[in-house]
Design a protein around this motif. Structure first.
Motif, PDB file in Angstrom:
ATOM      1  N   SER A 170      -8.917   1.539  -9.563  1.00 49.87           N
ATOM      2  CA  SER A 170      -9.159   2.242  -8.288  1.00 49.87           C
ATOM      3  C   SER A 170      -8.170   1.617  -7.303  1.00 49.87           C
ATOM      4  O   SER A 170      -7.725   0.519  -7.034  1.00 49.87           O
ATOM      5  CB  SER A 170     -10.586   2.214  -7.738  1.00 49.87           C
ATOM      6  OG  SER A 170     -11.411   2.899  -8.589  1.00 49.87           O
ATOM      7  N   GLY A 171      -7.751   2.634  -6.155  1.00 50.72           N
ATOM      8  CA  GLY A 171      -7.075   1.969  -5.159  1.00 50.72           C
ATOM      9  C   GLY A 171      -5.450   1.762  -5.715  1.00 50.72           C
ATOM     10  O   GLY A 171      -5.005   2.121  -6.849  1.00 50.72           O
ATOM     11  N   THR A 172      -4.892   0.793  -4.815  1.00 49.01           N
ATOM     12  CA  THR A 172      -3.417   0.422  -5.252  1.00 49.01           C
ATOM     13  C   THR A 172      -3.619  -0.566  -6.084  1.00 49.01           C
ATOM     14  O   THR A 172      -4.449  -1.626  -6.196  1.00 49.01           O
ATOM     15  CB  THR A 172      -2.772  -0.266  -3.884  1.00 49.01           C
ATOM     16  OG1 THR A 172      -2.707   0.852  -2.763  1.00 49.01           O
ATOM     17  CG2 THR A 172      -1.403  -0.683  -4.309  1.00 49.01           C
ATOM     18  N   PRO A 227      -8.212  -0.738  -0.576  1.00 44.82           N
ATOM     19  CA  PRO A 227      -8.719  -0.856  -1.794  1.00 44.82           C
ATOM     20  C   PRO A 227      -7.664  -1.487  -2.934  1.00 44.82           C
ATOM     21  O   PRO A 227      -6.659  -0.668  -2.763  1.00 44.82           O
ATOM     22  CB  PRO A 227      -9.432   0.458  -2.323  1.00 44.82           C
ATOM     23  CG  PRO A 227      -9.545   1.024  -1.017  1.00 44.82           C
ATOM     24  CD  PRO A 227      -8.468   0.583  -0.067  1.00 44.82           C
ATOM     25  N   SER A 232      -7.056   6.874  -1.771  1.00 47.62           N
ATOM     26  CA  SER A 232      -7.921   5.759  -1.216  1.00 47.62           C
ATOM     27  C   SER A 232      -7.812   5.468   0.452  1.00 47.62           C
ATOM     28  O   SER A 232      -9.003   4.971   0.748  1.00 47.62           O
ATOM     29  CB  SER A 232      -8.043   4.490  -1.954  1.00 47.62           C
ATOM     30  OG  SER A 232      -6.829   4.164  -1.921  1.00 47.62           O
ATOM     31  N   SER A 265       0.892  -1.184  -0.056  1.00 48.54           N
ATOM     32  CA  SER A 265       0.225   0.174   0.142  1.00 48.54           C
ATOM     33  C   SER A 265       0.887   1.363  -0.065  1.00 48.54           C
ATOM     34  O   SER A 265       2.099   1.275   0.241  1.00 48.54           O
ATOM     35  CB  SER A 265      -0.863  -0.080   1.313  1.00 48.54           C
ATOM     36  OG  SER A 265      -0.238   0.521   2.462  1.00 48.54           O
TER      37      SER A 265
END
Length: 343
Positions: free
Chosen positions: A335-337, A312, A162, A130
């Motif tokens: 979306s997100g990592t 996410p 996120s 992350s």
């Protein structure tokens, strides 16, 4: 005991400096000699690695003053990776999971000093990839979020954003506003606890964006965590309350521009407003805060286990799909990592 490796293994290399935004053809999947164990190194079989937008700058041919060096054609790409130790070196033993910077390849020979044990308290080892430490460090060291703050996070659907909105709430923020270039991601941001979302896609009129931000934060903002720059940073200056603290962790407005090499992100700010409102503005650099990583990992693990935070993540399977994953990330498809998992 060292596993027997094939004579050649696969890695993703830069084939050509992109002309504009990178496309999959700018990268190549190459067969390279298998790494050989060496003193002071661990041989790692990678399980997953992170795909991050900053690679656009590193492969664009104009990188300077960047924390990581620029890449030239023929170089193997790199980035945060989680892998299993095959050939041990003190203090690591075979079977250990480690976090290291040599992703974009099946196997890596990594200096011991560049490896960190993956915290077994993390529910999923991929969570070690992350970008939360950047968000956490910026919010606690530069912006210093406190109870009752109104926080704006730009690029809120990305790897940093996120998590940033959730962290801001956990640190006591009263209201958290996020921006995204994709209206389709507003529902996700609401699920992540954002109290309001303002869209800012390509061609957004600065005055229109500033007006919509003013509606989302009618009394102004106390904190900005900025991953974008550009018109969003300029609008945040206009929305700043007295004593607002701005933490800059990215410059996607320049890195994702269709022209140039992604190595600059010029923006015009209202210096008068910054002075009369007493706005502090600083960039966050992880190496300047070496204690943050362990602090973040501890809190992240506890927050994940308690269900207080979500991670996410978009998972792409297979090294052969990594070039497309980078293009998709830059195009805003995920979306997100974003991680590539190696079966």
């Amino acid at each position: 005991m060292t596993s027997v490796l094939p004579a050649t293994v696969r890695a993703v290399r830069l084939a050509a400096v992109p002309e504009g935004l990178p496309v999959p053809g700018d990268l190549s999947l190459a067969e390279v000699p298998a790494p050989v164990p060496a003193p002071g190194h661990v041989l790692v079989r990678n399980r997953a690695f992170q795909v991050f937008a900053g690679l656009r700058t590193l492969i664009g041919g104009a990188a300077r003053d960047t924390p990581a060096p620029g890449l030239r054609p023929g170089d193997t790409l790199f980035g945060p990776a989680v892998g299993e130790v095959l050939a041990a070196a003190d203090p690591f033993k075979a079977g250990d999971l480690v976090l290291h910077p040599l992703g974009w390849r099946e196997y890596a020979l990594v200096p011991v000093a560049a490896c960190t044990p993956v915290d077994p308290a993390l529910p999923d080892p991929v969570a070690a990839l992350s970008s939360g430490s950047a968000a956490y460090g910026a919010l606690t060291r530069v912006a210093r979020v406190s109870a009752g703050d109104v926080v704006l996070v730009t690029g809120a659907a990305g790897g940093v954003g996120s998590l940033a909105g959730q962290i801001a709430h956990l640190l006591g923020a009263d209201r958290v506003i996020g921006t995204t270039r994709s209206p389709a991601k507003t529902a996700l941001l609401a699920e992540l606890g954002y109290d309001a979302v303002v869209t800012a896609g390509p061609g957004t009129d600065p005055a229109d964006f500033a007006g919509r931000l003013a509606k989302a934060a009618p009394d102004g903002i106390d904190v900005l965590l900025d991953t974008v720059g550009g018109l969003q940073l300029a609008a945040a200056v206009d929305a700043a309350r007295t004593g607002a603290r701005f933490a800059l962790v990215g410059a996607l407005d320049g890195q994702l521009a269709t022209e140039g090499a992604g190595a600059t992100a010029p923006v015009r700010l209202d210096a008068f407003r910054i002075v009369v409102r007493g706005v502090s503005l600083g960039g966050y650099r992880g190496p300047e805060h070496p204690e943050v990583e362990a602090e973040w990992t501890d809190r992240f693990g506890r927050w994940l286990r308690s269900g207080e935070i979500r991670f996410p993540v978009t998972r792409v399977t297979g090294l052969d799909r990594a070039p497309q994953a980078l293009s998709g990330l830059i195009a805003g498809q995920y979306s997100g990592t974003v991680v590539v998992e190696l079966p």
